[in-house]
Design an enzyme around this catalytic site. Structure first.
Site, PDB file in Angstrom:
ATOM      1  N   LEU A   1      -1.302  -7.258  -3.277  1.00 10.88           N
ATOM      2  CA  LEU A   1      -1.221  -7.525  -1.795  1.00 10.88           C
ATOM      3  C   LEU A   1      -0.589  -7.985  -0.418  1.00 10.88           C
TER       4      LEU A   1
ATOM      5  N   ALA B   1       1.471   2.061  -5.757  1.00 18.24           N
ATOM      6  CA  ALA B   1       2.339   0.923  -4.850  1.00 18.24           C
ATOM      7  C   ALA B   1       3.279   0.569  -4.266  1.00 18.24           C
TER       8      ALA B   1
ATOM      9  N   GLU C   1       6.539  -0.069  -1.297  1.00 20.21           N
ATOM     10  CA  GLU C   1       6.678  -0.357   0.249  1.00 20.21           C
ATOM     11  C   GLU C   1       6.496   1.042   0.824  1.00 20.21           C
TER      12      GLU C   1
ATOM     13  N   THR D   1       6.994  11.424  -1.840  1.00 18.92           N
ATOM     14  CA  THR D   1       6.648  12.264  -0.896  1.00 18.92           C
ATOM     15  C   THR D   1       7.590  12.696  -0.263  1.00 18.92           C
ATOM     16  N   ASP D   2       7.114  13.630   0.801  1.00 15.27           N
ATOM     17  CA  ASP D   2       7.721  14.396   0.730  1.00 15.27           C
ATOM     18  C   ASP D   2       8.712  14.328   1.462  1.00 15.27           C
ATOM     19  N   GLU D   3       9.294  13.470   2.133  1.00 14.89           N
ATOM     20  CA  GLU D   3      10.267  12.557   2.250  1.00 14.89           C
ATOM     21  C   GLU D   3      11.596  12.701   1.886  1.00 14.89           C
TER      22      GLU D   3
ATOM     23  N   TYR E   1      13.710   3.869   2.724  1.00 14.21           N
ATOM     24  CA  TYR E   1      12.243   4.356   2.112  1.00 14.21           C
ATOM     25  C   TYR E   1      12.532   6.066   1.379  1.00 14.21           C
TER      26      TYR E   1
ATOM     27  N   LYS F   1      12.213   6.592  -2.809  1.00 11.40           N
ATOM     28  CA  LYS F   1      11.046   7.092  -3.814  1.00 11.40           C
ATOM     29  C   LYS F   1      12.128   7.974  -3.985  1.00 11.40           C
TER      30      LYS F   1
ATOM     31  N   ARG G   1       5.776  16.581  12.338  1.00  8.04           N
ATOM     32  CA  ARG G   1       4.890  16.775  10.870  1.00  8.04           C
ATOM     33  C   ARG G   1       3.962  16.496  10.440  1.00  8.04           C
TER      34      ARG G   1
ATOM     35  N   ASN H   1       4.934  15.551  17.378  1.00  3.92           N
ATOM     36  CA  ASN H   1       4.522  14.232  17.498  1.00  3.92           C
ATOM     37  C   ASN H   1       4.459  14.046  19.636  1.00  3.92           C
TER      38      ASN H   1
ATOM     39  N   ARG I   1      14.169   6.259  16.446  1.00  2.72           N
ATOM     40  CA  ARG I   1      14.258   5.942  14.861  1.00  2.72           C
ATOM     41  C   ARG I   1      15.985   5.894  13.920  1.00  2.72           C
TER      42      ARG I   1
HETATM   43  P1  NAD Z   1       0.357   1.329   2.333  1.00  2.37           P
HETATM   44  O1  NAD Z   1       1.686   0.284   2.537  1.00  2.37           O
HETATM   45  O2  NAD Z   1      -0.316   1.362   3.003  1.00  2.37           O
HETATM   46  O3  NAD Z   1      -0.063   0.470   0.456  1.00  2.37           O
HETATM   47  C1  NAD Z   1       1.216   0.064  -0.595  1.00  2.37           C
HETATM   48  C2  NAD Z   1      -0.104  -0.659  -1.465  1.00  2.37           C
HETATM   49  O4  NAD Z   1       1.228  -0.977  -2.215  1.00  2.37           O
HETATM   50  C3  NAD Z   1      -0.167  -1.934  -0.792  1.00  2.37           C
HETATM   51  O5  NAD Z   1      -1.534  -2.414  -0.903  1.00  2.37           O
HETATM   52  C4  NAD Z   1       0.530  -2.827  -1.149  1.00  2.37           C
HETATM   53  O6  NAD Z   1      -0.043  -4.487  -1.465  1.00  2.37           O
HETATM   54  C5  NAD Z   1       0.960  -2.586  -2.399  1.00  2.37           C
HETATM   55  N1  NAD Z   1       1.985  -3.106  -3.186  1.00  2.37           N
HETATM   56  C6  NAD Z   1       3.249  -2.839  -2.454  1.00  2.37           C
HETATM   57  N2  NAD Z   1       4.120  -3.846  -3.524  1.00  2.37           N
HETATM   58  C7  NAD Z   1       3.877  -3.960  -4.914  1.00  2.37           C
HETATM   59  C8  NAD Z   1       4.306  -5.054  -5.280  1.00  2.37           C
HETATM   60  N3  NAD Z   1       5.464  -4.952  -5.571  1.00  2.37           N
HETATM   61  N4  NAD Z   1       3.201  -5.129  -6.580  1.00  2.37           N
HETATM   62  C9  NAD Z   1       2.574  -4.491  -6.447  1.00  2.37           C
HETATM   63  N5  NAD Z   1       1.977  -3.610  -5.168  1.00  2.37           N
HETATM   64  C10 NAD Z   1       2.070  -3.393  -4.583  1.00  2.37           C
HETATM   65  O7  NAD Z   1       0.951   2.132   1.614  1.00  2.37           O
HETATM   66  P2  NAD Z   1       0.363   3.794   2.040  1.00  2.37           P
HETATM   67  O8  NAD Z   1       0.741   4.463   2.891  1.00  2.37           O
HETATM   68  O9  NAD Z   1      -1.406   3.801   0.572  1.00  2.37           O
HETATM   69  O10 NAD Z   1       1.139   4.521   0.191  1.00  2.37           O
HETATM   70  C11 NAD Z   1       0.409   4.731  -0.657  1.00  2.37           C
HETATM   71  C12 NAD Z   1       2.058   5.301  -1.495  1.00  2.37           C
HETATM   72  O11 NAD Z   1       1.526   7.174  -1.225  1.00  2.37           O
HETATM   73  C13 NAD Z   1       2.807   4.985  -1.363  1.00  2.37           C
HETATM   74  O12 NAD Z   1       4.352   4.911  -3.323  1.00  2.37           O
HETATM   75  C14 NAD Z   1       3.937   5.620  -0.853  1.00  2.37           C
HETATM   76  O13 NAD Z   1       5.045   6.582  -0.946  1.00  2.37           O
HETATM   77  C15 NAD Z   1       3.279   7.606  -0.724  1.00  2.37           C
HETATM   78  N6  NAD Z   1       2.896   8.279   0.104  1.00  2.37           N
HETATM   79  C16 NAD Z   1       2.423   7.776   1.747  1.00  2.37           C
HETATM   80  C17 NAD Z   1       2.252   8.798   2.212  1.00  2.37           C
HETATM   81  C18 NAD Z   1       1.753   8.354   3.846  1.00  2.37           C
HETATM   82  O14 NAD Z   1       1.504   9.156   5.351  1.00  2.37           O
HETATM   83  N7  NAD Z   1       1.059   7.375   3.845  1.00  2.37           N
HETATM   84  C19 NAD Z   1       2.287  10.505   1.955  1.00  2.37           C
HETATM   85  C20 NAD Z   1       3.571  10.689   1.087  1.00  2.37           C
HETATM   86  C21 NAD Z   1       3.313   9.706  -0.194  1.00  2.37           C
HETATM   87  O1  DAU Z   2       5.699  12.559   5.014  1.00  2.00           O
HETATM   88  C1  DAU Z   2       5.212  11.461   4.707  1.00  2.00           C
HETATM   89  C2  DAU Z   2       5.701  10.296   4.962  1.00  2.00           C
HETATM   90  O2  DAU Z   2       5.276   9.978   5.901  1.00  2.00           O
HETATM   91  C3  DAU Z   2       5.346   9.336   3.659  1.00  2.00           C
HETATM   92  O3  DAU Z   2       5.844   9.044   2.736  1.00  2.00           O
HETATM   93  C4  DAU Z   2       5.442   7.939   4.518  1.00  2.00           C
HETATM   94  O4  DAU Z   2       4.986   6.574   3.560  1.00  2.00           O
HETATM   95  C5  DAU Z   2       4.749   7.802   5.736  1.00  2.00           C
HETATM   96  O5  DAU Z   2       5.094   6.331   5.903  1.00  2.00           O
HETATM   97  C6  DAU Z   2       4.725   8.969   6.407  1.00  2.00           C
HETATM   98  O6  DAU Z   2       6.146   8.792   7.074  1.00  2.00           O
HETATM   99  P1  DAU Z   2       6.596   8.541   8.573  1.00  2.00           P
HETATM  100  O7  DAU Z   2       7.653   8.296   9.339  1.00  2.00           O
HETATM  101  O8  DAU Z   2       7.015  10.186   9.172  1.00  2.00           O
HETATM  102  O9  DAU Z   2       5.266   8.587   9.512  1.00  2.00           O
HETATM  103  P2  DAU Z   2       4.980   7.330  10.418  1.00  2.00           P
HETATM  104  O10 DAU Z   2       3.794   7.970  11.715  1.00  2.00           O
HETATM  105  O11 DAU Z   2       5.738   5.808  10.767  1.00  2.00           O
HETATM  106  O12 DAU Z   2       6.345   8.267  12.097  1.00  2.00           O
HETATM  107  C7  DAU Z   2       5.336   9.541  12.193  1.00  2.00           C
HETATM  108  C8  DAU Z   2       6.170  10.429  12.935  1.00  2.00           C
HETATM  109  O13 DAU Z   2       6.129   9.504  14.406  1.00  2.00           O
HETATM  110  C9  DAU Z   2       7.518   9.905  13.189  1.00  2.00           C
HETATM  111  O14 DAU Z   2       7.844  11.087  13.527  1.00  2.00           O
HETATM  112  C10 DAU Z   2       8.877   8.821  13.847  1.00  2.00           C
HETATM  113  C11 DAU Z   2       6.743   8.737  15.308  1.00  2.00           C
HETATM  114  N1  DAU Z   2       6.689   7.660  16.100  1.00  2.00           N
HETATM  115  C12 DAU Z   2       6.125   6.604  14.901  1.00  2.00           C
HETATM  116  C13 DAU Z   2       5.785   5.246  15.660  1.00  2.00           C
HETATM  117  C14 DAU Z   2       5.716   4.464  14.246  1.00  2.00           C
HETATM  118  C15 DAU Z   2       6.685   6.994  16.822  1.00  2.00           C
HETATM  119  O15 DAU Z   2       7.572   7.910  17.613  1.00  2.00           O
HETATM  120  N2  DAU Z   2       6.707   6.158  17.628  1.00  2.00           N
HETATM  121  C16 DAU Z   2       6.115   4.826  16.257  1.00  2.00           C
HETATM  122  O16 DAU Z   2       6.051   3.872  16.994  1.00  2.00           O
END
Ligand code: NAD
Ligand code: DAU
Length: 353
Positions: free
Chosen positions: A35, A82, A84, A130-132, A155, A159, A219, A254, A286
């Site tokens: 959490l 789980a 960051e 992630t694809d990143e 990040y 990963k 994206r 974007n 960024r």
């Molecule tokens: P999120 O930040 O919304 O959630 C992460 C969760 O992990 C939170 O509930 C947090 O409390 C928990 N957590 C963080 N540190 C922890 C620790 N030390 N111990 C236990 N729990 C912990 O993330 P999300 O966007 O739901 O992403 C989930 C997973 O999917 C991640 O591994 C991320 O790399 C991957 N992913 C995300 C996206 C995206 O677009 N959001 C895309 C591809 C992959």
């Molecule tokens: O591709 C998968 C990834 O997508 C995941 O692994 C990450 O956990 C997830 O956070 C996401 O990463 P991005 O950096 O692509 O997502 P974000 O929503 O932060 O940004 C999307 C795009 O928008 C990116 O090009 C940055 C831009 N952006 C983002 C924010 C927060 C802005 O222009 N302004 C903003 O304030």
């Protein structure tokens, strides 16, 4: 089947927990989450009463705790989400990303290996990535499962490191693993630091929309519930030791996505056309900003029969409706520490005047 889902109180994790507890009533699902600011048990209110669901609060960086949890529970499978997850936070505080994403993953791998002790029949460790990790594309090309890793942000580097550790535990110790690399997710319960929910919240509050650079980065967006269904298919049918890309062939620049979002918001809030887009403010780019992501998910589609369920325009509309219908959720998650974060990132608070 006793399944451990880590990070189940976060954005994607809560959809994965919801999917598994509802679809597999005979499975016991344990949701382990520390959490952090991104974890919220309010994301699971509709399923927390189900008898096959239980929550454990704990930190994956705490090795002794993780070892005990595995010894006491003898999980058959792990779906590890789980992490960051926010690139901007990783630029400001990289070490937390190393701790959770790398060390936390290794702790889970070690605990699974110890408790399964070579008896791997019916066991599975599924790592969500992630694809990143593949880096950045120019205007051409697409990420396949064979694209070499080339992460740029703290990040994505963390990963990528965790993916390598998962493969090392498979190759060295025979741990039955599977990995998936997904593109950008969107939908309900995403924390409003990420582009889509941040901009929905700012439009709602008539605050500036901070577009990084010219907004020309691309994206590839996937409806989060489609990610959960892909995870189900890969968990049950994916090949041991294999990797699967997940994405919906849905690339958006974007600035075009933001234009579409502004139009939807004007309509839903009954504002004048153009009112939301007048909030667009170009801010400093960024650091190390990846130009373009695009995922080839044909292996998953052809070998395992998964496909995305909805078109982006429809999904974005549903997403806007969800946030506008759940403004109390938005208010709750953007109070307290969020205001400090927002002030540091963008130089002004995001709510209140
Ligand atoms: P999120 O930040 O919304 O959630 C992460 C969760 O992990 C939170 O509930 C947090 O409390 C928990 N957590 C963080 N540190 C922890 C620790 N030390 N111990 C236990 N729990 C912990 O993330 P999300 O966007 O739901 O992403 C989930 C997973 O999917 C991640 O591994 C991320 O790399 C991957 N992913 C995300 C996206 C995206 O677009 N959001 C895309 C591809 C992959
Ligand atoms: O591709 C998968 C990834 O997508 C995941 O692994 C990450 O956990 C997830 O956070 C996401 O990463 P991005 O950096 O692509 O997502 P974000 O929503 O932060 O940004 C999307 C795009 O928008 C990116 O090009 C940055 C831009 N952006 C983002 C924010 C927060 C802005 O222009 N302004 C903003 O304030």
């Amino acid at each position: 089947m006793h399944l451990l889902i880590t990070g189940g109180a976060g954005f994607i994790g809560s959809h994965v927990v919801r999917h598994f507890v509802k679809r597999y009533p005979a499975y016991t699902i344990t949701n382990l989450d520390s959490l952090t600011y991104a974890g919220n048990l309010g994301n699971l209110r509709d399923v927390e009463h189900l008898v096959n669901y239980r929550f454990v609060k704990g930190d994956i960086t705490d090795q002794a705790f993780i070892d005990r949890l595995f010894l006491e529970n003898r999980f058959d499978g792990v779906i590890h989400l789980a992490a960051e997850s926010h690139v901007d936070r990783s630029i400001a505080s990289p070490v937390e990303f190393v701790m959770t994403n790398v060390l936390g993953t290794v702790n889970l791998l070690n605990a699974a290996r110890r408790v399964w002790d070579g008896c791997f029949e019916g066991k599975r460790f599924y790592h969500i990535s992630t694809d990143e990790v593949y880096g950045s594309l120019g205007s051409e090309g697409i990420f396949t499962e064979r694209t070499p890793y080339d992460p740029h942000s703290p990040y994505s580097a963390s990963k990528a490191a965790s993916d390598h550790f998962v493969r090392a535990w498979h190759d060295t110790y025979g741990l039955p693993v599977v990995i998936s690399n997904c593109s950008n997710n969107y939908g309900p319960y995403q924390f409003p630091e990420k582009l889509i929910p941040l901009f929905i919240n700012n439009i709602r509050l008539k605050k500036p929309l901070p577009v990084y650079g010219k907004g020309e980065n691309v994206r590839d967006w996937l409806w989060v519930i489609d990610h959960a269904s892909a995870i189900d298919v890969i968990f049950h049918k994916g090949k041991n030791g294999d990797t699967y890309n997940i994405g919906g062939h849905n690339e958006w620049k974007n600035i075009d996505l933001i234009g579409l979002l502004c139009d939807i918001m004007d309509r839903k809030l009954q504002r004048e056309p153009g009112e939301s887009s007048s909030l667009i403010t170009h801010v400093a780019d960024r650091a190390g900003h990846d130009l373009r992501y695009a995922i080839d998910s044909s292996k998953l589609q052809e070998e395992l029969g998964w496909s995305p369920s909805i078109r982006f325009e429809e999904g974005l509309e549903k997403t806007v409706e969800w946030y506008l219908g759940n403004q109390d959720w938005l208010e709750q998650v953007t109070s307290g520490a969020y205001l400090d974060y927002y002030g540091k990132m963008y130089g002004s608070p995001s709510s209140g005047d």
